[in-house]
Design an enzyme around this catalytic site. Structure first.
Site, PDB file in Angstrom:
ATOM      1  CB  ILE A  88     -11.059  -2.112  11.355  1.00  0.00           C
ATOM      2  CG1 ILE A  88      -9.706  -2.429  12.008  1.00  0.00           C
ATOM      3  CG2 ILE A  88     -11.400  -0.637  11.487  1.00  0.00           C
ATOM      4  CD1 ILE A  88      -8.524  -1.804  11.273  1.00  0.00           C
ATOM      5  CE  LYS A 141      -4.221  -1.837   2.108  1.00  0.00           C
ATOM      6  NZ  LYS A 141      -5.239  -1.631   3.161  1.00  0.00           N
TER       7      LYS A 141
END
Length: 277
Positions: A219, A66
């Protein structure tokens, strides 16, 4: 001609993205396919150039690429640049453009269970890593004014707050102080890996005294209900696991690539089934 989409990462075999996106393509009668590509760190640049040469229409980026992917893109969206990570790439007019849908996807997921605008809420973020950063900047981007950050290392929380240029009132806290002050918040967001399978007995913060109507979001989605969510539910809180974030960030990427809005509930139920729920 069939449009090609995909996700790159290492490892990648566990990814639920192909199932989710290919079902959405089929449901919308689109001639497209989404494929998982195993890409090792040492060949990332070659892989990106290869995908571009093949004419891929867009792709997702997952661990560990990422941050590194940003060196190989033609353009990067300002929010993704501020976050410092890209998880979605759009191939448009011969250019690879990087975005971050993790944070915005989370914000949309949170909005879906909140009865009031998030801008009016006082929010506590647990953790100061990559996921927390994406969520913090995205909340600030939609106009949330009060976001405190609690972390094991308080200096890391201070660094995250200092990196944001938006007008946000934020305090860096220790996890111990956050535990004592939990009743002051409307929303608590757990962004660390603490409580994830197999260490399900762990929690970054002991829930004991929430105000009425508090939202607690984690999450993590393995397990579906982490220890912090179980404790919050016992306190009467509105709880949300990481499936919503995963689905909303994927749906946003799908929309960016195709211009079509997928069926969120269909995506969510498919992911839950695949996870054995």
């Amino acid at each position: 001609m069939k449009q090609l989409y995909g996700v790159i990462g290492n490892p990648i075999g566990h990814s639920l993205s192909p199932v989710m996106h290919n079902d959405a393509f089929e449901h919308l009668n689109m001639d497209a396919h989404y494929h998982a590509f195993l890409v090792k760190e040492e060949v990332l640049g070659e892989a990106v150039r290869g995908l571009k040469a093949l004419g891929i229409s867009g792709f997702n980026v997952t661990t560990p690429h990422k941050v590194a992917i940003m060196d190989y893109l033609d353009e990067i969206d300002p929010l993704a640049k501020q976050i410092g990570a890209v998880n979605t790439v759009v191939h448009k007019d011969g250019k690879l453009i990087g975005y971050n849908t993790d944070g915005i996807g989370f914000v949309r997921a949170l909005q879906s269970i909140s009865n009031e605008p998030l801008q009016e809420k006082r929010i506590l973020l647990l953790g100061a890593g990559g996921a927390s950063r994406a969520i913090y900047f995205s909340l600030a981007d939609v106009g949330v004014k009060e976001i405190d950050v609690a972390n094991r290392t308080v200096d890391k929380a201070k660094e995250l707050i200092a990196a944001c240029t938006a007008t946000v009132h934020s305090v860096a806290l220790s996890l111990e102080k956050a535990t004592k002050e939990q009743g002051n918040y409307d929303i608590i967001i757990q962004t660390t890996t603490i409580g994830m399978h197999p260490r399900v007995e762990h929690t970054p913060l002991q829930i004991s005294s929430l105000k009425k109507g508090t939202i607690v979001s984690d999450i993590i989605y393995n397990p579906f209900e982490t220890k912090i969510l179980c404790e919050a539910k016992e306190q009467g809180a509105i709880i949300q696991n990481g499936i919503d974030m995963f689905v909303y960030q994927g749906a946003l990427a799908f929309e960016m690539w195709t211009g079509c809005v997928p069926n969120i509930e269909r995506m969510k139920q498919l992911v839950i089934r695949k996870l054995g729920g």
